[in-house]
Design a protein around this motif. Structure first.
Motif, PDB file in Angstrom:
ATOM      1  N   GLU A 297       0.908  -1.126  -0.006  1.00 21.87           N
ATOM      2  CA  GLU A 297       0.009   0.042   0.065  1.00 21.87           C
ATOM      3  C   GLU A 297       0.869   1.241  -0.044  1.00 21.87           C
ATOM      4  O   GLU A 297       0.565   2.503  -0.707  1.00 21.87           O
ATOM      5  N   SER A 298       1.979   1.176   0.610  1.00 22.25           N
ATOM      6  CA  SER A 298       2.717   2.424   0.673  1.00 22.25           C
ATOM      7  C   SER A 298       3.309   2.791  -0.448  1.00 22.25           C
ATOM      8  O   SER A 298       4.147   3.870  -0.723  1.00 22.25           O
ATOM      9  N   GLN A 299       3.354   1.652  -1.591  1.00 19.96           N
ATOM     10  CA  GLN A 299       4.167   2.208  -2.805  1.00 19.96           C
ATOM     11  C   GLN A 299       3.273   2.053  -3.943  1.00 19.96           C
ATOM     12  O   GLN A 299       3.584   2.466  -4.869  1.00 19.96           O
ATOM     13  N   ILE A 300       1.868   2.069  -3.623  1.00 20.68           N
ATOM     14  CA  ILE A 300       0.955   2.341  -4.793  1.00 20.68           C
ATOM     15  C   ILE A 300       1.026   3.580  -5.441  1.00 20.68           C
ATOM     16  O   ILE A 300       1.107   3.573  -6.691  1.00 20.68           O
ATOM     17  N   ASP A 301       0.843   4.936  -4.459  1.00 27.86           N
ATOM     18  CA  ASP A 301       1.339   6.052  -5.217  1.00 27.86           C
ATOM     19  C   ASP A 301       2.424   6.229  -6.163  1.00 27.86           C
ATOM     20  O   ASP A 301       2.336   6.991  -7.221  1.00 27.86           O
TER      21      ASP A 301
ATOM     22  N   SER B  91      -7.119  -1.074  -5.038  1.00 24.75           N
ATOM     23  CA  SER B  91      -6.446   0.128  -4.250  1.00 24.75           C
ATOM     24  C   SER B  91      -6.127   1.182  -5.138  1.00 24.75           C
ATOM     25  O   SER B  91      -6.136   2.329  -4.806  1.00 24.75           O
ATOM     26  N   VAL B  92      -5.770   1.074  -6.485  1.00 25.79           N
ATOM     27  CA  VAL B  92      -5.507   2.223  -7.370  1.00 25.79           C
ATOM     28  C   VAL B  92      -6.753   2.873  -7.415  1.00 25.79           C
ATOM     29  O   VAL B  92      -6.773   4.028  -7.493  1.00 25.79           O
TER      30      VAL B  92
END
Length: 478
Positions: free
Chosen positions: A29-33, A67-68
């Motif tokens: 989740e911390s890398q999705i952006d 998530s996106v």
């Protein structure tokens, strides 16, 4: 460093995906952006004021789709609807504009690998994603493969590693002055190159070579796993020596592919196309620019060569689908450059590219040794365009290298010579040839597909069907 013979892939994209170790792993989740460039996507949507945006994910990234989408919905204006496309009609590397239009989308964001085919009808943002790449190891393997720092090298790469290429270029620039980094056409179209460079565009990639230099002066260094992308590049840059670095195995090697042997196999299929009387045109994309133009060109070309053609739209191509059309002698597939190279050994009939069909039917075209896979290069403004002659004389015959029989191209005369007598051809006297029998072949089938037969089926009352599951319906004895 490992040297060896590379597997030359012309098969399904799904088979290649299974070789990438990172495929199928959900992104943290911390890398999705960062991986999916969320802020860039939001800025793009806001700037254009889009109201309905479709998100296209390949199968190997679908686990991140929710998530996106959740991130985007929280950041875009409330008037904008963001939704996920479930399955793609054709290859996931192509933009599925048809599916997006079914839901009235006015824009799309395409995630993951891309074949870099230009979209046709709607605005599209490409977000390639980021598969793991060890830059230090890549540079180290490059230095092993190229011990001579004066080597002339062009670096090409799979789209999922585009994010690291600027860093690689900066690391190599201080040591390798003659190293050229390619740029992806869909992402870097607006990048200005110095005026003293010779600009070359191939396979969706733009190269800027110094004045006085040609591609033959360079070797190619590819960053990526074995894939359709690598196969496509080798076909189009076959005069260049190829080296590669596989980020999954962290190894570099020289690609010892026997291109001549592969091309001879493809040339055998061209011979089969010359012998063919009935040609099936497979529409393998509805999202690549100018697919209708190449379709119309193929229909004209095949007709002038004295053959009959039928157009098929079957979605994703597989052996079972094409096996239903045994009357077809050869199929020619219209698809993106990477998905046009199908391995015909899996099919009952040869499946060839538009360029191979041109070599078989266009008497004005000669094989120069180049092998374009992008059908746009065959059209009027393309680098490999060759006009179709107004007439093709059937007297210009040759001997088939497959059957050993004499074959001809073009329309047959209305007079048919039988022995020493000349008989006028008529519908009553003509014996149906193979080229005229496809319709009859279909009419003689016991099953001809789903037919509506409007007005022919009697109207009956609806009745209640069985209940339960197949292994034991409710009205069956226990």
């Amino acid at each position: 460093m490992m040297e060896g013979t590379s597997a030359f892939y012309t098969g399904s994209e799904e088979a290649i995906k299974r070789q990438v170790s990172a495929v199928g792993l959900q992104t943290e989740e911390s890398q999705i952006d960062d991986v999916y460039e969320i802020q860039h996507c939001v800025d793009w949507i806001k700037q254009a004021g889009f109201k309905r945006v479709a998100l296209q994910f390949p199968d190997d990234l679908m686990q991140d789709a929710v998530s996106v989408t959740t991130r985007l919905e929280a950041m875009v204006p409330s008037t904008c609807k963001v939704f996920i496309l479930g399955d793609t009609s054709y290859g996931s590397c192509c933009v599925d504009e048809v599916a997006a239009q079914h839901y009235n989308a006015d824009a799309m964001i395409h995630y993951g690998r891309s074949c870099l085919s230009q979209p046709v009808k709607m605005s599209v943002l490409f977000v390639y994603g980021r598969l793991p790449l060890d830059v230090d190891n890549c540079v180290h393997q490059f230095s092993i493969l190229y011990p001579d720092t004066s080597s002339h090298v062009v670096i090409v790469y799979d789209t999922v590693y585009a994010y690291a290429c600027d860093e690689i270029k900066n690391r190599l620039r201080c040591k390798y002055e003659n190293c050229v980094m390619s740029m992806l056409k869909t992402r870097d179209t607006n990048v200005d190159l110095p005026g003293d460079l010779t600009v070359i565009t191939k396979c969706g990639r733009t190269l800027g070579l110094p004045a006085g230099k040609t591609l033959s002066d360079y070797t190619m260094f590819y960053i990526g796993s074995e894939s359709l992308t690598l196969s496509n590049l080798i076909y189009n840059f076959q005069s260049n020596q190829f080296f590669s670095y596989n980020p999954s195995t962290r190894e570099g090697r020289r690609e010892n592919v026997n291109v001549n042997k592969i091309l001879m196999k493809r040339y055998f299929m061209i011979e089969k196309a010359k012998d063919a009387r009935i040609v099936g045109i497979l529409v393998g994309t509805l999202g690549v620019a100018n697919y209708t133009a190449i379709l119309n060109r193929l229909k004209v070309l095949i007709e002038k060569a004295g053959k009959k053609s039928y157009v098929f739209i079957v979605g994703k191509i597989n052996v079972a689908k094409l096996a239903n059309f045994m009357e077809i002698d050869v199929f020619v597939v219209i698809a993106c450059a990477e998905n046009t190279l199908l391995d015909s050994s899996e099919f009952y009939k040869p499946v060839i590219t538009p360029y191979e069909m041109e070599l078989a039917c266009n008497t004005e075209r000669e094989w120069t040794g180049e092998y374009p896979t992008d059908f746009n290069q065959l059209l009027h403004d393309g680098s490999h365009h060759q006009a179709i002659p107004d007439t093709v004389h059937h007297e210009e015959g040759d001997v088939s290298l497959v059957t050993g029989k004499i074959r001809t191209l073009g329309y047959q005369d209305n007079n048919v010579e039988t022995g020493t007598a000349v008989v006028l051809r008529s519908d009553a006297m003509t014996v149906a040839t193979q080229a005229d029998s496809a319709g009859e072949y279909l009419s003689m089938r016991s099953w001809q597909g789903l037919e509506q037969k409007l007005g022919e089926t009697p109207v009956t009352m609806a009745v209640e069907g069985q209940k339960g599951i197949a292994m034991g319906y409710s009205d069956e004895p226990s």
